[in-house]
Design a protein around this motif. Sequence first.
Motif, PDB file in Angstrom:
ATOM      1  N   GLU A  65      60.019  45.727  13.259  1.00 48.46           N
ATOM      2  CA  GLU A  65      60.722  44.651  12.558  1.00 48.46           C
ATOM      3  C   GLU A  65      62.202  44.587  12.902  1.00 48.46           C
ATOM      4  N   ASN A  66      62.744  45.652  13.466  1.00 50.99           N
ATOM      5  CA  ASN A  66      64.164  45.662  13.821  1.00 50.99           C
ATOM      6  C   ASN A  66      64.428  45.178  15.244  1.00 50.99           C
ATOM      7  N   LEU A  67      63.358  45.003  16.022  1.00 50.50           N
ATOM      8  CA  LEU A  67      63.508  44.619  17.419  1.00 50.50           C
ATOM      9  C   LEU A  67      63.164  43.148  17.640  1.00 50.50           C
ATOM     10  N   ILE A  68      63.770  42.567  18.670  1.00 54.64           N
ATOM     11  CA  ILE A  68      63.449  41.207  19.117  1.00 54.64           C
ATOM     12  C   ILE A  68      62.862  41.355  20.513  1.00 54.64           C
ATOM     13  N   LEU A  69      61.568  41.097  20.640  1.00 53.16           N
ATOM     14  CA  LEU A  69      60.888  41.271  21.915  1.00 53.16           C
ATOM     15  C   LEU A  69      61.089  40.049  22.812  1.00 53.16           C
ATOM     16  N   CYS A  70      61.030  40.294  24.097  1.00 51.89           N
ATOM     17  CA  CYS A  70      61.153  39.211  25.055  1.00 51.89           C
ATOM     18  C   CYS A  70      59.931  38.298  24.948  1.00 51.89           C
ATOM     19  N   PRO A  71      60.109  36.974  24.891  1.00 48.63           N
ATOM     20  CA  PRO A  71      58.974  36.072  24.723  1.00 48.63           C
ATOM     21  C   PRO A  71      58.242  35.717  26.003  1.00 48.63           C
ATOM     22  N   ALA A  72      58.795  36.090  27.166  1.00 47.54           N
ATOM     23  CA  ALA A  72      58.179  35.656  28.425  1.00 47.54           C
ATOM     24  C   ALA A  72      58.532  36.599  29.562  1.00 47.54           C
ATOM     25  N   ASP A  73      57.694  36.580  30.594  1.00 44.53           N
ATOM     26  CA  ASP A  73      57.993  37.289  31.835  1.00 44.53           C
ATOM     27  C   ASP A  73      59.004  36.465  32.638  1.00 44.53           C
ATOM     28  N   GLY A  74      59.844  37.132  33.405  1.00 45.38           N
ATOM     29  CA  GLY A  74      60.771  36.398  34.254  1.00 45.38           C
ATOM     30  C   GLY A  74      62.067  37.138  34.459  1.00 45.38           C
ATOM     31  N   LYS A  75      63.139  36.377  34.633  1.00 43.45           N
ATOM     32  CA  LYS A  75      64.463  36.948  34.875  1.00 43.45           C
ATOM     33  C   LYS A  75      65.468  36.359  33.900  1.00 43.45           C
ATOM     34  N   VAL A  76      66.338  37.205  33.360  1.00 39.88           N
ATOM     35  CA  VAL A  76      67.376  36.762  32.437  1.00 39.88           C
ATOM     36  C   VAL A  76      68.449  36.019  33.239  1.00 39.88           C
ATOM     37  N   VAL A  77      68.682  34.754  32.885  1.00 41.71           N
ATOM     38  CA  VAL A  77      69.642  33.935  33.638  1.00 41.71           C
ATOM     39  C   VAL A  77      70.845  33.510  32.799  1.00 41.71           C
ATOM     40  N   VAL A  78      70.749  33.632  31.471  1.00 43.04           N
ATOM     41  CA  VAL A  78      71.863  33.238  30.603  1.00 43.04           C
ATOM     42  C   VAL A  78      71.970  34.211  29.443  1.00 43.04           C
ATOM     43  N   ILE A  79      73.187  34.670  29.171  1.00 40.58           N
ATOM     44  CA  ILE A  79      73.520  35.379  27.925  1.00 40.58           C
ATOM     45  C   ILE A  79      74.898  34.876  27.523  1.00 40.58           C
ATOM     46  N   GLU A  80      74.963  34.077  26.461  1.00 47.96           N
ATOM     47  CA  GLU A  80      76.247  33.531  26.063  1.00 47.96           C
ATOM     48  C   GLU A  80      76.222  33.079  24.608  1.00 47.96           C
ATOM     49  N   GLU A  81      77.391  32.970  24.034  1.00 46.12           N
ATOM     50  CA  GLU A  81      77.525  32.455  22.671  1.00 46.12           C
ATOM     51  C   GLU A  81      77.615  30.933  22.747  1.00 46.12           C
ATOM     52  N   VAL A  82      76.743  30.257  21.988  1.00 47.92           N
ATOM     53  CA  VAL A  82      76.684  28.797  22.045  1.00 47.92           C
ATOM     54  C   VAL A  82      76.580  28.211  20.640  1.00 47.92           C
ATOM     55  N   GLU A  83      76.771  26.907  20.561  1.00 47.81           N
ATOM     56  CA  GLU A  83      76.505  26.175  19.324  1.00 47.81           C
ATOM     57  C   GLU A  83      75.068  25.678  19.380  1.00 47.81           C
ATOM     58  N   GLU A  84      74.224  26.147  18.472  1.00 50.50           N
ATOM     59  CA  GLU A  84      72.831  25.685  18.418  1.00 50.50           C
ATOM     60  C   GLU A  84      72.787  24.561  17.393  1.00 50.50           C
ATOM     61  N   MET A  85      72.625  23.320  17.872  1.00 55.12           N
ATOM     62  CA  MET A  85      72.829  22.159  17.006  1.00 55.12           C
ATOM     63  C   MET A  85      71.543  21.526  16.483  1.00 55.12           C
ATOM     64  N   GLU A  86      70.396  21.940  16.972  1.00 57.47           N
ATOM     65  CA  GLU A  86      69.171  21.296  16.524  1.00 57.47           C
ATOM     66  C   GLU A  86      68.711  21.785  15.154  1.00 57.47           C
ATOM     67  N   TYR A  87      68.836  23.078  14.905  1.00 59.07           N
ATOM     68  CA  TYR A  87      68.347  23.642  13.641  1.00 59.07           C
ATOM     69  C   TYR A  87      69.431  24.426  12.906  1.00 59.07           C
ATOM     70  N   PHE A  88      69.998  25.434  13.547  1.00 61.60           N
ATOM     71  CA  PHE A  88      70.991  26.271  12.870  1.00 61.60           C
ATOM     72  C   PHE A  88      72.303  25.524  12.617  1.00 61.60           C
ATOM     73  N   GLN A  89      72.716  24.733  13.618  1.00 63.13           N
ATOM     74  CA  GLN A  89      73.994  24.028  13.570  1.00 63.13           C
ATOM     75  C   GLN A  89      75.161  24.980  13.357  1.00 63.13           C
ATOM     76  N   ASP A  90      75.093  26.082  14.054  1.00 59.89           N
ATOM     77  CA  ASP A  90      76.191  27.041  14.068  1.00 59.89           C
ATOM     78  C   ASP A  90      76.100  27.862  15.347  1.00 59.89           C
ATOM     79  N   LYS A  91      76.949  28.859  15.457  1.00 61.57           N
ATOM     80  CA  LYS A  91      76.997  29.649  16.685  1.00 61.57           C
ATOM     81  C   LYS A  91      75.899  30.712  16.704  1.00 61.57           C
ATOM     82  N   ARG A  92      75.308  30.894  17.860  1.00 62.88           N
ATOM     83  CA  ARG A  92      74.260  31.898  18.090  1.00 62.88           C
ATOM     84  C   ARG A  92      74.445  32.495  19.479  1.00 62.88           C
TER      85      ARG A  92
END
Length: 219
Positions: A65-92
Amino acid sequence: MTIHKEGYTSIAIAALVIFVANALVHYFIPDATWIVWLTYVLSFLLFVTILQFFRSPRRHITTDENLILCPADGKVVVIEEVEEMEYFQDKRIQVSIFMSPVNVHINRNPVSGLVTFFRYHPGKYLVAWHPKSSTLNERTTIAVRTEQGKEVLFRQIAGAMARRIVWYVEKGASVQQGNEFGFIKFGSRVDVFLPLDAKVDVKIGDKVSGGLTVLGRFQ
């Protein structure tokens, strides 16, 4: 290893097309031996490629319950702080995984909990790494709240080759970490939006595996 259910129709169609193509080549140019054999070899390689795309490897997934597992196979291409405007409408914290045609394309729940938001968006088919693909391409957006009250949002995004997104969840459903929540046919991308206080355990360029790689952890 088995074949995923989403591949049954595609594999059957591919087998039929390959059979007809080979029969036509054999019938109309039987004396052109090199062309016949080239057709056989290319047909075999194409069929194997389609089979491997729809493969469904068995995985032993450990939930936490403390971990966030990767949802897919592949390569990590983005790690950044963004404004998520569709649902949270704040920074994530956004972590994006690009799936090439050779990756397993099963999508898995990064956390267990209740689906608090779901929306499907028809759209364009820009290449999956295009900056605007997350807002213009065909996509789904899913948010899950854990029993601890933490929410994670993840988004399936179709790419230039991916023309069909499949999902198995709906708003109000309970989901189990590591279980399948969807499938994207051919090249595509999955974005995950984590709380700002989450610790990210991957870096850009990392090769990751759905349900096995720890993407991050709640603080």
